[in-house]
Design an enzyme around this catalytic site. Structure first.
Site, short mmCIF file in Angstrom:
data_model
loop_
_atom_site.label_atom_id
_atom_site.label_comp_id
_atom_site.label_asym_id
_atom_site.label_seq_id
_atom_site.Cartn_x
_atom_site.Cartn_y
_atom_site.Cartn_z
N THR A 167 -72.05 7.37 32.72
CA THR A 167 -70.60 7.56 32.84
C THR A 167 -70.23 8.93 32.28
OG1 THR A 167 -69.98 5.25 32.82
CG2 THR A 167 -68.43 6.75 31.77
N HIS A 223 -71.16 0.10 26.75
CA HIS A 223 -70.85 -1.23 27.27
C HIS A 223 -69.34 -1.45 27.24
CE1 HIS A 223 -70.72 -5.76 26.95
NE2 HIS A 223 -71.24 -5.50 28.14
N1 ASP Z 1 -68.17 2.29 29.86
C1 ASP Z 1 -68.53 2.18 31.24
C2 ASP Z 1 -68.08 0.84 31.75
O1 ASP Z 1 -68.34 -0.15 31.14
C3 ASP Z 1 -69.98 2.32 31.52
C4 ASP Z 1 -70.64 3.50 30.87
O2 ASP Z 1 -70.08 4.12 29.97
O3 ASP Z 1 -71.73 3.87 31.30
O4 ASP Z 1 -67.48 0.79 32.78
#
Ligand code: ASP
Length: 299
Positions: A167, A223
């Site tokens: 992300t 997460h």
């Molecule tokens: N935080 C993001 C989500 O859960 C995923 C990530 O940071 O890779 O959508």
């Protein structure tokens, strides 16, 4: 006061061989954001441009390169937030679960500017995008080879569904009193259609706040369900407004999130003194920063 931007490419369990490439992608994005700050642009524009660059980079789970949901579709979340020392108005806009959008950060920016609503999801976000000339891609232009391969291997059971990774996000201070935050993600590979993570939710995936002479911004990755429960970006921003350095605030927010939820995540932070910081409890989180013209990066 120095201007500053810091971007990240996701907290997760990276294949170590990808780290140099992801660091480079972060450096390119930090430079793109810095170019905006250098010419006197706003923090909000700088973080939007940095995230836009990362959305185009297939290494990252955002825009082109976004992971696929359990139906093999791309659904993305993105958001922006801004506030200022002398104009402590909280401006924010986000989109969630938007199908096949390569640059959801642009749609989020229109939501912010429009101001009527803060968060639009799914078909409603698509319709709003259409009104502003922002259209989804054809599916065959949006599935990066790495995302497809991961999906196939996950479905075959040869790759454990990885909770997180890749992300993107950015925070900046523009020297004119404003801090901005931006985030963009395909979410979690194999997620249910309609799932929205932390990334477009103020307080969770990003936050910006000013208070008597101080301003700070943060954006988290990891997460999503854990970040949401802990309101992790708000934790970090509150710590900075209470006097912590961005590095301390990042560390404290990761620790608190982990203690509250047992989750894994990382975060990048900036304050209105032009200082940046980052922390994670995952093996990797590629990041890059430009402070006063000086580039720094890590993973
Ligand atoms: N935080 C993001 C989500 O859960 C995923 C990530 O940071 O890779 O959508």
């Amino acid at each position: 006061v120095p201007r500053a931007i810091i971007v990240h490419g996701g907290a997760g369990l990276y294949d170590a061989s990808r780290v140099p490439r992801c660091r480079e992608g972060c450096e390119a994005a930090a430079r793109a954001g810095w170019a905006v700050l250098e010419r006197g642009g706003a923090a909000l524009d700088a973080v939007e441009e940095a995230v836009y660059a990362l959305e185009d980079d297939p290494e990252f789970n955002a825009g082109y390169g976004a992971v696929l949901n359990r139906n093999g579709e791309v659904e993305v979340d993105a958001a922006l937030m801004e506030t200022g020392l002398t104009s402590p108005r909280l401006r924010a806009g986000g989109v969630g679960a938007v199908p096949w959008m390569r640059h959801p950060i642009r749609v989020a920016r229109r939501v912010l500017e429009d101001g009527a609503h803060l968060l639009l999801v799914g078909e409603g976000a698509l319709a709003f995008g259409h009104e502003h000339g922002l259209h989804p891609e054809r599916s065959d232009n949006m599935v990066a080879p790495r995302a497809r391969e991961r999906w196939i291997r996950e479905r075959a059971g040869s790759l454990p569904p990885s909770a997180t990774g890749d992300t993107v996000g950015a925070v900046a201070f523009d020297g004119a009193g404003f801090v901005g935050a931006a985030s963009s993600t395909g979410g979690i590979s194999g997620k249910r259609p309609g799932r929205v993570g932390d990334s477009p939710i103020p307080g969770a995936g990003l936050y910006a706040l000013a208070d008597v002479g101080r301003a700070a911004a943060a954006t988290a990755t990891g997460h999503g369900e854990s970040i949401l429960r802990a309101l992790m970006s708000k934790l970090a921003v509150d710590a900075m407004l209470a006097g912590a350095t961005p590095d301390e605030a990042a560390r404290v927010s990761v620790e608190r999130m982990a203690a509250l939820t047992g989750g894994t995540a990382g975060i990048v932070c900036v304050d209105a003194l032009g200082r940046v910081g980052q922390s994670r409890n995952t093996p990797f989180m590629p990041w890059a920063a430009v402070v006063d013209g000086h580039l720094e990066s890590g993973a």
